[in-house]
Design a protein around this motif. Structure first.
Motif, PDB file in Angstrom:
ATOM      1  N   SER A   1       6.202   7.560  25.670  1.00  0.00           N
ATOM      2  CA  SER A   1       6.443   8.996  25.635  1.00  0.00           C
ATOM      3  C   SER A   1       7.141   9.467  26.900  1.00  0.00           C
ATOM      4  O   SER A   1       8.016  10.320  26.855  1.00  0.00           O
ATOM      5  CB  SER A   1       5.121   9.739  25.464  1.00  0.00           C
ATOM      6  OG  SER A   1       4.506   9.376  24.243  1.00  0.00           O
ATOM      7  N   SER A  60       7.191  -1.514  20.310  1.00  0.00           N
ATOM      8  CA  SER A  60       7.730  -0.158  20.413  1.00  0.00           C
ATOM      9  C   SER A  60       8.360   0.109  21.767  1.00  0.00           C
ATOM     10  O   SER A  60       9.432   0.730  21.866  1.00  0.00           O
ATOM     11  CB  SER A  60       6.620   0.865  20.148  1.00  0.00           C
ATOM     12  OG  SER A  60       6.076   0.699  18.857  1.00  0.00           O
ATOM     13  N   VAL A 101      13.458   7.845  18.540  1.00  0.00           N
ATOM     14  CA  VAL A 101      12.509   8.799  17.960  1.00  0.00           C
ATOM     15  C   VAL A 101      11.453   8.069  17.129  1.00  0.00           C
ATOM     16  O   VAL A 101      10.245   8.335  17.256  1.00  0.00           O
ATOM     17  CB  VAL A 101      13.256   9.848  17.121  1.00  0.00           C
ATOM     18  CG1 VAL A 101      12.270  10.778  16.429  1.00  0.00           C
ATOM     19  CG2 VAL A 101      14.203  10.656  17.998  1.00  0.00           C
ATOM     20  N   THR A 105       7.550   7.777  18.327  1.00  0.00           N
ATOM     21  CA  THR A 105       6.570   8.456  17.474  1.00  0.00           C
ATOM     22  C   THR A 105       5.547   7.477  16.921  1.00  0.00           C
ATOM     23  O   THR A 105       4.335   7.769  16.866  1.00  0.00           O
ATOM     24  CB  THR A 105       7.283   9.172  16.322  1.00  0.00           C
ATOM     25  OG1 THR A 105       8.272  10.062  16.855  1.00  0.00           O
ATOM     26  CG2 THR A 105       6.303   9.977  15.492  1.00  0.00           C
ATOM     27  N   THR A 106       6.005   6.300  16.508  1.00  0.00           N
ATOM     28  CA  THR A 106       5.081   5.285  16.001  1.00  0.00           C
ATOM     29  C   THR A 106       4.093   4.850  17.070  1.00  0.00           C
ATOM     30  O   THR A 106       2.891   4.678  16.806  1.00  0.00           O
ATOM     31  CB  THR A 106       5.866   4.072  15.481  1.00  0.00           C
ATOM     32  OG1 THR A 106       6.764   4.493  14.451  1.00  0.00           O
ATOM     33  CG2 THR A 106       4.928   3.007  14.936  1.00  0.00           C
ATOM     34  N   THR A 108       3.074   6.618  19.598  1.00  0.00           N
ATOM     35  CA  THR A 108       2.135   7.712  19.845  1.00  0.00           C
ATOM     36  C   THR A 108       1.029   7.724  18.800  1.00  0.00           C
ATOM     37  O   THR A 108      -0.159   7.918  19.122  1.00  0.00           O
ATOM     38  CB  THR A 108       2.882   9.051  19.841  1.00  0.00           C
ATOM     39  OG1 THR A 108       3.917   9.018  20.839  1.00  0.00           O
ATOM     40  CG2 THR A 108       1.938  10.197  20.142  1.00  0.00           C
ATOM     41  N   GLN A 109       1.365   7.511  17.545  1.00  0.00           N
ATOM     42  CA  GLN A 109       0.360   7.508  16.488  1.00  0.00           C
ATOM     43  C   GLN A 109      -0.479   6.238  16.489  1.00  0.00           C
ATOM     44  O   GLN A 109      -1.649   6.259  16.122  1.00  0.00           O
ATOM     45  CB  GLN A 109       1.050   7.681  15.128  1.00  0.00           C
ATOM     46  CG  GLN A 109       1.758   9.015  14.965  1.00  0.00           C
ATOM     47  CD  GLN A 109       2.494   9.122  13.652  1.00  0.00           C
ATOM     48  OE1 GLN A 109       2.596   8.146  12.915  1.00  0.00           O
ATOM     49  NE2 GLN A 109       3.027  10.280  13.360  1.00  0.00           N
ATOM     50  N   GLN A 117      -5.033  12.349  17.226  1.00  0.00           N
ATOM     51  CA  GLN A 117      -3.692  12.199  16.666  1.00  0.00           C
ATOM     52  C   GLN A 117      -2.889  13.492  16.781  1.00  0.00           C
ATOM     53  O   GLN A 117      -1.727  13.487  17.177  1.00  0.00           O
ATOM     54  CB  GLN A 117      -3.800  11.772  15.197  1.00  0.00           C
ATOM     55  CG  GLN A 117      -4.278  10.356  14.981  1.00  0.00           C
ATOM     56  CD  GLN A 117      -3.205   9.324  15.274  1.00  0.00           C
ATOM     57  OE1 GLN A 117      -2.019   9.614  15.172  1.00  0.00           O
ATOM     58  NE2 GLN A 117      -3.616   8.138  15.640  1.00  0.00           N
ATOM     59  N   HIS A 121       0.454  13.968  19.183  1.00  0.00           N
ATOM     60  CA  HIS A 121       1.767  14.301  18.636  1.00  0.00           C
ATOM     61  C   HIS A 121       2.295  15.603  19.233  1.00  0.00           C
ATOM     62  O   HIS A 121       3.489  15.715  19.543  1.00  0.00           O
ATOM     63  CB  HIS A 121       1.679  14.408  17.118  1.00  0.00           C
ATOM     64  CG  HIS A 121       2.993  14.680  16.462  1.00  0.00           C
ATOM     65  ND1 HIS A 121       4.002  13.739  16.370  1.00  0.00           N
ATOM     66  CD2 HIS A 121       3.486  15.813  15.854  1.00  0.00           C
ATOM     67  CE1 HIS A 121       5.042  14.265  15.752  1.00  0.00           C
ATOM     68  NE2 HIS A 121       4.751  15.512  15.433  1.00  0.00           N
ATOM     69  N   PHE A 124       3.529  14.860  22.681  1.00  0.00           N
ATOM     70  CA  PHE A 124       4.793  14.123  22.631  1.00  0.00           C
ATOM     71  C   PHE A 124       5.962  15.059  22.325  1.00  0.00           C
ATOM     72  O   PHE A 124       7.027  14.973  22.962  1.00  0.00           O
ATOM     73  CB  PHE A 124       4.693  13.025  21.580  1.00  0.00           C
ATOM     74  CG  PHE A 124       5.999  12.345  21.285  1.00  0.00           C
ATOM     75  CD1 PHE A 124       6.581  11.493  22.201  1.00  0.00           C
ATOM     76  CD2 PHE A 124       6.654  12.573  20.081  1.00  0.00           C
ATOM     77  CE1 PHE A 124       7.783  10.878  21.935  1.00  0.00           C
ATOM     78  CE2 PHE A 124       7.860  11.957  19.802  1.00  0.00           C
ATOM     79  CZ  PHE A 124       8.427  11.101  20.733  1.00  0.00           C
ATOM     80  N   MET A 125       5.786  15.950  21.355  1.00  0.00           N
ATOM     81  CA  MET A 125       6.856  16.878  21.016  1.00  0.00           C
ATOM     82  C   MET A 125       7.168  17.818  22.181  1.00  0.00           C
ATOM     83  O   MET A 125       8.323  18.152  22.436  1.00  0.00           O
ATOM     84  CB  MET A 125       6.467  17.688  19.774  1.00  0.00           C
ATOM     85  CG  MET A 125       6.313  16.846  18.512  1.00  0.00           C
ATOM     86  SD  MET A 125       7.799  15.891  18.105  1.00  0.00           S
ATOM     87  CE  MET A 125       8.956  17.224  17.775  1.00  0.00           C
TER      88      MET A 125
END
Length: 222
Positions: A1, A60, A101, A105-106, A108-109, A117, A121, A124-125
């Motif tokens: 991130s 990742s 992206v 994102t993967t 982070t989840q 969760q 997210h 992260f955004m």
């Protein structure tokens, strides 16, 4: 991130630099920007088709690092006035955008606990949208006073630093080696009972007989 936020802190500059590349670098009309957008979309499709296999093989973090490295090289290629190099750089931008992206994102989840969760997210955004918005405003203000090639050089250096950090992370300390099969193990020392010291002359200390009778128990006394 953090690597994605690092990259998005200068990604907003590309929104205004692209028009300068079309007009000043390639000497094309503004409508040629649509051609570059279509080429970038084709690169995004290519990157999406290969994403699953690449993430499974490299992980990742390294995929994000490769995406940032592609962005850095693409920014360097856009500094030229060569149409083939600019088209290749645009394809690289499309591939790198999908990889960045999707892999971030993967991760982070995947590495956030289920109960966190939503918060993960959202954080992260915030990390990617806030710096991107600031860089868009900065690019709009700088493009009229700074040469676009200098801005591209800044983008290449900043993103290249993030790629170097994620592509080659610091090595982890190896775990302690497990004992070999069949290795000798030291048995614990047997427990010893301390005996009271004997009095001079060989006579036992006072109370020794009572303690000995209490230790033997009723069955032994019988």
């Amino acid at each position: 991130s953090v690597g994605a936020a690092w990259a998005f802190s200068v990604f907003g500059l590309n929104g205004t630099i692209s028009f300068a590349v079309v007009g000043q670098g390639l000497h094309r009309p503004p409508s040629f920007f649509g051609v570059l957008s279509a080429v970038q979309g084709a690169g995004a499709i290519i990157g999406g088709l290969a994403l699953t296999r690449v993430v499974r093989r490299l992980g990742s973090a390294r995929v994000v690092g490769l995406a940032l490295g592609g962005f850095s090289l693409a920014s360097a290629a856009l500094m030229t006035s060569s149409l083939p190099l600019c088209l290749a750089a645009t394809i690289g931008d499309g591939v790198g955008l999908v990889w960045l992206v999707a892999a971030a994102t993967t991760a982070t989840q995947r590495y956030s606990p289920p109960r966190l969760q939503g918060r993960g997210h959202a954080a992260f955004m915030m990390l990617i949208i806030t710096p991107q918005t600031v860089s868009i405003a900065a690019g709009t203000a700088l493009i009229s006073v700074v040469n676009y090639r200098l801005l591209l050089a800044i983008v290449a250096v900043v993103i290249g630093g993030g790629a170097r950090l994620l592509r080659f992370p610091p090595p982890r300390q190896p775990p302690a080696p497990a004992p070999a099969h069949g290795a000798l193990r030291l048995a614990p020392a047997p427990a010893t009972r301390c005996r009271p010291p004997r009095r001079p002359g060989g006579a036992p200390p006072r109370g020794a007989g009572r303690r000995r009778e209490a230790e033997r128990g009723p069955a032994d006394q019988a």
